[in-house]
Design a protein around this motif. Structure first.
Motif, PDB file in Angstrom:
ATOM      1  N   TRP A   1     -17.643   1.828  -7.316  1.00  0.00           N
ATOM      2  CA  TRP A   1     -16.556   1.359  -7.923  1.00  0.00           C
ATOM      3  C   TRP A   1     -16.474   2.180  -9.240  1.00  0.00           C
ATOM      4  CZ3 TRP A   1     -12.249  -1.266  -6.970  1.00  0.00           C
ATOM      5  CH2 TRP A   1     -12.297  -2.127  -6.087  1.00  0.00           C
TER       6      TRP A   1
ATOM      7  N   HIS B   1      -5.896   0.005  -7.652  1.00  0.00           N
ATOM      8  CA  HIS B   1      -7.072   0.367  -6.634  1.00  0.00           C
ATOM      9  C   HIS B   1      -6.523   1.741  -6.219  1.00  0.00           C
ATOM     10  CE1 HIS B   1      -9.144  -3.770  -6.745  1.00  0.00           C
ATOM     11  NE2 HIS B   1      -9.265  -3.105  -7.792  1.00  0.00           N
TER      12      HIS B   1
ATOM     13  N   PHE C   1     -11.921   7.612   7.995  1.00  0.00           N
ATOM     14  CA  PHE C   1     -12.102   6.364   7.135  1.00  0.00           C
ATOM     15  C   PHE C   1     -12.998   5.307   7.451  1.00  0.00           C
ATOM     16  CE2 PHE C   1     -11.256   3.204   3.817  1.00  0.00           C
ATOM     17  CZ  PHE C   1     -11.306   1.943   4.507  1.00  0.00           C
TER      18      PHE C   1
ATOM     19  N   GLN D   1      -5.302   5.816   0.281  1.00  0.00           N
ATOM     20  CA  GLN D   1      -4.019   4.750  -0.233  1.00  0.00           C
ATOM     21  C   GLN D   1      -4.322   4.158  -1.634  1.00  0.00           C
ATOM     22  OE1 GLN D   1      -4.815   1.276  -0.906  1.00  0.00           O
ATOM     23  NE2 GLN D   1      -5.460   0.504   0.885  1.00  0.00           N
TER      24      GLN D   1
ATOM     25  N   LEU E   1       0.928  -1.120  -0.087  1.00  0.00           N
ATOM     26  CA  LEU E   1      -0.172  -0.015  -0.159  1.00  0.00           C
ATOM     27  C   LEU E   1       0.919   1.169  -0.176  1.00  0.00           C
ATOM     28  CD1 LEU E   1      -2.569  -0.504   3.064  1.00  0.00           C
ATOM     29  CD2 LEU E   1      -2.563  -1.842   0.718  1.00  0.00           C
TER      30      LEU E   1
ATOM     31  N   VAL F   1     -13.540   3.563  -4.800  1.00  0.00           N
ATOM     32  CA  VAL F   1     -12.186   3.069  -5.444  1.00  0.00           C
ATOM     33  C   VAL F   1     -12.126   3.139  -7.177  1.00  0.00           C
ATOM     34  CG1 VAL F   1     -10.747   1.061  -5.426  1.00  0.00           C
ATOM     35  CG2 VAL F   1     -12.160   1.525  -3.490  1.00  0.00           C
TER      36      VAL F   1
ATOM     37  N   SER G   1     -18.210  -3.765  -3.305  1.00  0.00           N
ATOM     38  CA  SER G   1     -17.479  -3.876  -1.896  1.00  0.00           C
ATOM     39  C   SER G   1     -16.284  -3.692  -1.935  1.00  0.00           C
ATOM     40  CB  SER G   1     -18.115  -5.251  -1.350  1.00  0.00           C
ATOM     41  OG  SER G   1     -17.417  -6.358  -2.029  1.00  0.00           O
ATOM     42  N   LEU G   2     -15.714  -3.945  -0.698  1.00  0.00           N
ATOM     43  CA  LEU G   2     -14.182  -4.040  -0.492  1.00  0.00           C
ATOM     44  C   LEU G   2     -13.782  -5.305  -1.104  1.00  0.00           C
ATOM     45  CD1 LEU G   2     -13.399  -2.572   3.012  1.00  0.00           C
ATOM     46  CD2 LEU G   2     -12.946  -1.450   0.744  1.00  0.00           C
ATOM     47  N   THR G   3     -12.697  -5.724  -1.736  1.00  0.00           N
ATOM     48  CA  THR G   3     -12.293  -7.089  -1.924  1.00  0.00           C
ATOM     49  C   THR G   3     -11.428  -7.974  -1.103  1.00  0.00           C
ATOM     50  OG1 THR G   3     -10.360  -6.464  -3.469  1.00  0.00           O
ATOM     51  CG2 THR G   3     -12.501  -6.566  -4.602  1.00  0.00           C
ATOM     52  N   THR G   4     -11.329  -7.229   0.001  1.00  0.00           N
ATOM     53  CA  THR G   4     -10.485  -7.930   1.000  1.00  0.00           C
ATOM     54  C   THR G   4     -11.332  -7.480   2.149  1.00  0.00           C
ATOM     55  OG1 THR G   4      -9.229  -5.975   1.508  1.00  0.00           O
ATOM     56  CG2 THR G   4      -8.256  -7.326  -0.226  1.00  0.00           C
ATOM     57  N   PRO G   5     -11.240  -8.685   3.405  1.00  0.00           N
ATOM     58  CA  PRO G   5     -12.072  -8.320   4.527  1.00  0.00           C
ATOM     59  C   PRO G   5     -11.703  -6.741   5.096  1.00  0.00           C
ATOM     60  CG  PRO G   5     -10.751 -10.015   4.713  1.00  0.00           C
ATOM     61  CD  PRO G   5     -10.209  -9.580   3.345  1.00  0.00           C
ATOM     62  N   PRO G   6     -12.639  -6.060   5.476  1.00  0.00           N
ATOM     63  CA  PRO G   6     -13.995  -6.736   6.051  1.00  0.00           C
ATOM     64  C   PRO G   6     -15.281  -6.730   4.788  1.00  0.00           C
ATOM     65  CG  PRO G   6     -13.843  -4.413   6.496  1.00  0.00           C
ATOM     66  CD  PRO G   6     -12.475  -4.692   6.019  1.00  0.00           C
TER      67      PRO G   6
ATOM     68  N   HIS H   1      -3.062   0.400  -4.051  1.00  0.00           N
ATOM     69  CA  HIS H   1      -2.302  -0.811  -4.073  1.00  0.00           C
ATOM     70  C   HIS H   1      -2.769  -1.339  -5.142  1.00  0.00           C
ATOM     71  CE1 HIS H   1      -6.704  -1.269  -2.625  1.00  0.00           C
ATOM     72  NE2 HIS H   1      -6.549  -2.602  -3.119  1.00  0.00           N
TER      73      HIS H   1
HETATM   74  N1  LIG Z   1      -9.200  -4.070  -2.683  1.00  0.00           N
HETATM   75  S1  LIG Z   1     -10.116  -2.838  -2.137  1.00  0.00           S
HETATM   76  O1  LIG Z   1     -11.558  -3.103  -2.414  1.00  0.00           O
HETATM   77  O2  LIG Z   1      -9.880  -1.801  -2.974  1.00  0.00           O
HETATM   78  C1  LIG Z   1      -9.650  -2.544  -0.575  1.00  0.00           C
HETATM   79  N2  LIG Z   1      -9.638  -3.726   0.322  1.00  0.00           N
HETATM   80  N3  LIG Z   1      -9.472  -3.208   1.656  1.00  0.00           N
HETATM   81  C2  LIG Z   1      -9.229  -2.057   1.837  1.00  0.00           C
HETATM   82  N4  LIG Z   1      -8.904  -1.266   2.925  1.00  0.00           N
HETATM   83  C3  LIG Z   1      -8.183  -2.049   4.121  1.00  0.00           C
HETATM   84  C4  LIG Z   1      -9.552  -1.800   5.033  1.00  0.00           C
HETATM   85  C5  LIG Z   1      -9.437  -1.478   6.374  1.00  0.00           C
HETATM   86  N5  LIG Z   1     -10.713  -1.297   6.771  1.00  0.00           N
HETATM   87  C6  LIG Z   1     -10.959  -1.198   8.231  1.00  0.00           C
HETATM   88  C7  LIG Z   1     -12.399  -1.096   8.403  1.00  0.00           C
HETATM   89  C8  LIG Z   1     -12.912  -0.794   9.717  1.00  0.00           C
HETATM   90  C9  LIG Z   1     -12.155  -0.134  10.519  1.00  0.00           C
HETATM   91  C10 LIG Z   1     -10.658  -0.057  10.207  1.00  0.00           C
HETATM   92  C11 LIG Z   1     -10.287  -0.707   8.994  1.00  0.00           C
HETATM   93  N6  LIG Z   1     -11.512  -1.601   5.791  1.00  0.00           N
HETATM   94  N7  LIG Z   1     -10.754  -1.649   4.744  1.00  0.00           N
HETATM   95  C12 LIG Z   1      -8.532   0.037   2.798  1.00  0.00           C
HETATM   96  C13 LIG Z   1      -7.682   0.872   3.618  1.00  0.00           C
HETATM   97  C14 LIG Z   1      -7.909   1.443   4.665  1.00  0.00           C
HETATM   98  N8  LIG Z   1      -6.646   1.642   5.230  1.00  0.00           N
HETATM   99  C15 LIG Z   1      -6.225   2.735   6.383  1.00  0.00           C
HETATM  100  O3  LIG Z   1      -7.301   2.354   7.539  1.00  0.00           O
HETATM  101  C16 LIG Z   1      -6.984   2.846   8.523  1.00  0.00           C
HETATM  102  C17 LIG Z   1      -7.780   2.196   9.788  1.00  0.00           C
HETATM  103  O4  LIG Z   1      -7.417   0.919   9.792  1.00  0.00           O
HETATM  104  C18 LIG Z   1      -7.081   4.294   8.447  1.00  0.00           C
HETATM  105  O5  LIG Z   1      -7.050   4.907   9.630  1.00  0.00           O
HETATM  106  C19 LIG Z   1      -6.673   4.775   7.354  1.00  0.00           C
HETATM  107  O6  LIG Z   1      -6.912   6.153   7.184  1.00  0.00           O
HETATM  108  C20 LIG Z   1      -6.637   4.183   5.891  1.00  0.00           C
HETATM  109  O7  LIG Z   1      -5.733   4.703   5.207  1.00  0.00           O
HETATM  110  N9  LIG Z   1      -5.840   1.161   4.428  1.00  0.00           N
HETATM  111  N10 LIG Z   1      -6.359   0.510   3.650  1.00  0.00           N
HETATM  112  S2  LIG Z   1      -9.177  -1.300   0.050  1.00  0.00           S
END
Ligand SMILES: NS(=O)(=O)c1nnc(N(Cc2cn(-c3ccccc3)nn2)Cc2cn([C@@H]3O[C@H](CO)[C@@H](O)[C@H](O)[C@H]3O)nn2)s1
Ligand SMILES: [Zn+2]
Length: 263
Positions: free
Chosen positions: A210, A119, A131, A92, A67, A143, A198-203, A94
């Motif tokens: 999109w 993405h 976020f 971010q 990332l 995204v 949706s997101l494609t990785t957890p959660p 990635h």
């Molecule tokens: N294949 S895609 O669909 O596109 C993506 N798949 N996952 C992505 N991210 C990871 C993620 C983290 N969370 C999450 C949900 C609830 C609470 C905490 C985290 N959801 N998805 C996106 C992502 C976010 N972040 C960082 O998460 C931090 C919180 O953990 C936040 O403070 C930062 O501002 C932010 O940059 N990193 N990745 S995207």
């Protein structure tokens, strides 16, 4: 013995053998974009991206991808227009890629696979202040997806590729500044498909608008090979696994419309 030598395996990361579909999820991603079934929507505007290279902070290996993270505490790097009503902040970007150039993208176009997909992840800063809040809401995230094809070397990408050996292992981080993610967008950003997913990785939360670019970008074979030199595993683990095939299996459309900004 095998467990003493650190040999590298390229295999599906357990994460991607994870939830094939979220129970009750009817807007999961990624999907195949069936061009002839997409609906032209003349109300779809051109994308407006304003990315400030100085908000780039670090690049790190999170064990699924690498990332490049941006300072999203102010509206310095934003996305608006397109299908979006509000202003979204870049947090971010990635990539997802395969172990060979034959596959690797998460979305496909009429079943056509690309070797990788970029993405750029943004969250709705008009409606939410973090976020973590936005990610739980219907209209919380946007995204941009850009397909990568193997061809000529991408000069802008090279700065990023040169930083990868420093983050080979999971949880390694290096400072990375002054990178303009706009250089990774195709020349034509007016033509795209858009759908609610949706997101494609957890959660795997169903909070993503999109925006998939019709035009791909080109990177060289060697640049993609450096992506594959990354590892899913941390330095301490005995079994080093090469970071490849970090894409999710495609999800059912469940009657969703895919709109196009071009006819
Ligand atoms: N294949 S895609 O669909 O596109 C993506 N798949 N996952 C992505 N991210 C990871 C993620 C983290 N969370 C999450 C949900 C609830 C609470 C905490 C985290 N959801 N998805 C996106 C992502 C976010 N972040 C960082 O998460 C931090 C919180 O953990 C936040 O403070 C930062 O501002 C932010 O940059 N990193 N990745 S995207
Ligand atoms: Zn992704």
């Amino acid at each position: 013995t095998a467990c003493s030598s650190k040999y590298v395996l390229s295999q599906m990361h357990p994460m991607w053998q994870g939830p094939l579909a979220v129970p009750g999820g009817d807007r999961q991603s990624p999907i195949d974009i069936v061009v002839r079934k997409s609906i032209f929507d003349s109300k779809l505007k051109p994308l407006v991206t304003k990315y400030d290279p100085h908000t780039c902070q670090q690049i790190w290996n999170n064990g699924y991808s690498f990332l490049v993270e941006y300072d999203d505490t102010t509206d310095k790097s934003t996305l608006q227009g397109g299908p979006l009503e509000d202003k979204f902040r870049l947090c971010q970007f990635h990539f997802h890629w395969g172990e060979t150039n034959a596959w690797g993208s998460e979305h496909t176009v009429d079943k056509k696979l690309f070797p990788a997909e970029l993405h750029l992840v943004h969250w709705n800063s008009d409606k939410y202040s973090l976020f973590e809040e936005a990610v739980m809401e219907d209209n919380g995230l946007a995204v941009i997806g850009v397909f990568l094809k193997v061809g000529k070397r991408h000069e802008g990408l090279q700065k990023l590729v040169d930083a990868l050996p420093a983050i080979r292992h999971k949880d390694s981080v290096v400072e990375f500044n002054r990178f303009d993610p706009g250089c990774l967008l195709p020349t034509n950003t007016d033509d795209y498909w858009t759908y609610h997913g949706s997101l494609t990785t957890p959660p795997l939360t169903e909070s993503v608008t999109w925006i998939i670019m019709k035009q791909h970008i080109e990177v060289s074979h060697d640049q993609l090979a450096v992506f594959r030199s990354l590892l899913f595993t941390s330095a301490e683990e005995d079994m080093q696994k090469s970071m490849v095939n970090n894409f999710r299996v495609q999800q059912p459309l469940r009657g969703r419309a895919v709109r196009s900004s071009f006819s």
